[in-house]
Write an enzyme that holds these catalytic residues in place. Structure first.
Site, PDB file in Angstrom:
ATOM      1  N   LYS A  88      42.725  83.956  31.694  1.00 34.85           N
ATOM      2  CA  LYS A  88      41.312  83.740  31.989  1.00 34.85           C
ATOM      3  C   LYS A  88      41.000  84.317  33.359  1.00 34.85           C
ATOM      4  O   LYS A  88      41.745  84.134  34.313  1.00 34.85           O
ATOM      5  CB  LYS A  88      41.016  82.242  31.966  1.00 34.85           C
ATOM      6  CG  LYS A  88      39.623  81.869  32.397  1.00 34.85           C
ATOM      7  CD  LYS A  88      39.307  80.414  32.143  1.00 34.85           C
ATOM      8  CE  LYS A  88      39.992  79.497  33.103  1.00 34.85           C
ATOM      9  NZ  LYS A  88      39.446  78.123  33.059  1.00 34.85           N
ATOM     10  N   TYR A 123      35.586  93.747  23.300  1.00 35.74           N
ATOM     11  CA  TYR A 123      36.876  94.302  23.695  1.00 35.74           C
ATOM     12  C   TYR A 123      36.747  94.914  25.083  1.00 35.74           C
ATOM     13  O   TYR A 123      35.656  95.159  25.580  1.00 35.74           O
ATOM     14  CB  TYR A 123      37.365  95.344  22.680  1.00 35.74           C
ATOM     15  CG  TYR A 123      36.479  96.560  22.592  1.00 35.74           C
ATOM     16  CD1 TYR A 123      36.745  97.692  23.357  1.00 35.74           C
ATOM     17  CD2 TYR A 123      35.364  96.575  21.769  1.00 35.74           C
ATOM     18  CE1 TYR A 123      35.920  98.809  23.298  1.00 35.74           C
ATOM     19  CE2 TYR A 123      34.536  97.686  21.702  1.00 35.74           C
ATOM     20  CZ  TYR A 123      34.829  98.791  22.465  1.00 35.74           C
ATOM     21  OH  TYR A 123      34.005  99.886  22.410  1.00 35.74           O
ATOM     22  N   SER A 157      31.123  96.778  24.604  1.00 39.90           N
ATOM     23  CA  SER A 157      32.390  96.366  25.194  1.00 39.90           C
ATOM     24  C   SER A 157      32.124  95.731  26.548  1.00 39.90           C
ATOM     25  O   SER A 157      30.980  95.556  26.942  1.00 39.90           O
ATOM     26  CB  SER A 157      33.317  97.567  25.383  1.00 39.90           C
ATOM     27  OG  SER A 157      32.674  98.500  26.235  1.00 39.90           O
TER      28      SER A 157
END
Length: 116
Positions: free
Chosen positions: A9, A58, A25
């Site tokens: 994270k 992504y 993205s």
């Protein structure tokens, strides 16, 4: 059986750009990617602390040391420059692996630099 766990994270990083006219993205500074163990093209979940938006996309590698966090394409509608977001990656593993696995947590400074 496989379990899905938090892999890493990047916590409370600031959005520096939002580019609507781009194939979707998120672009992340390569230094932050390495600190979090996130690879280019890896799926990530984005949580926007400012407006509650959540999305899945992504990763595209951004220039090292720039602090870039850029939401691209449709994701650009989910945040504004200056919003604080959390970038989360997950991993699948066996229960045995999960019992000893420790996620990587990155807490950037106000300039989106990893704090070591």
């Amino acid at each position: 059986m496989f379990l899905t766990l938090l892999k890493s994270k990047i916590h409370r990083v600031k959005v520096t750009q939002a580019e609507l006219n781009y194939v979707g993205s998120i672009t992340i500074d390569e230094e932050l990617m390495e600190a979090a163990g996130i690879l280019e093209n890896e799926q990530v979940h984005i949580v926007n602390n400012n407006n509650g938006e959540r999305l899945i996309t992504y990763v595209i590698k951004g220039a090292r040391g720039t602090g870039i966090i850029c939401l691209n394409g449709a994701a650009a509608r989910k945040a504004q420059v200056g919003d604080v977001i959390i970038i989360i990656s997950y991993v699948m593993m066996t229960e045995e692996e999960a019992r000893t696995f420790k996620p990587t947590l990155v807490f950037p400074d106000e300039n989106n630099k990893p704090v070591r």
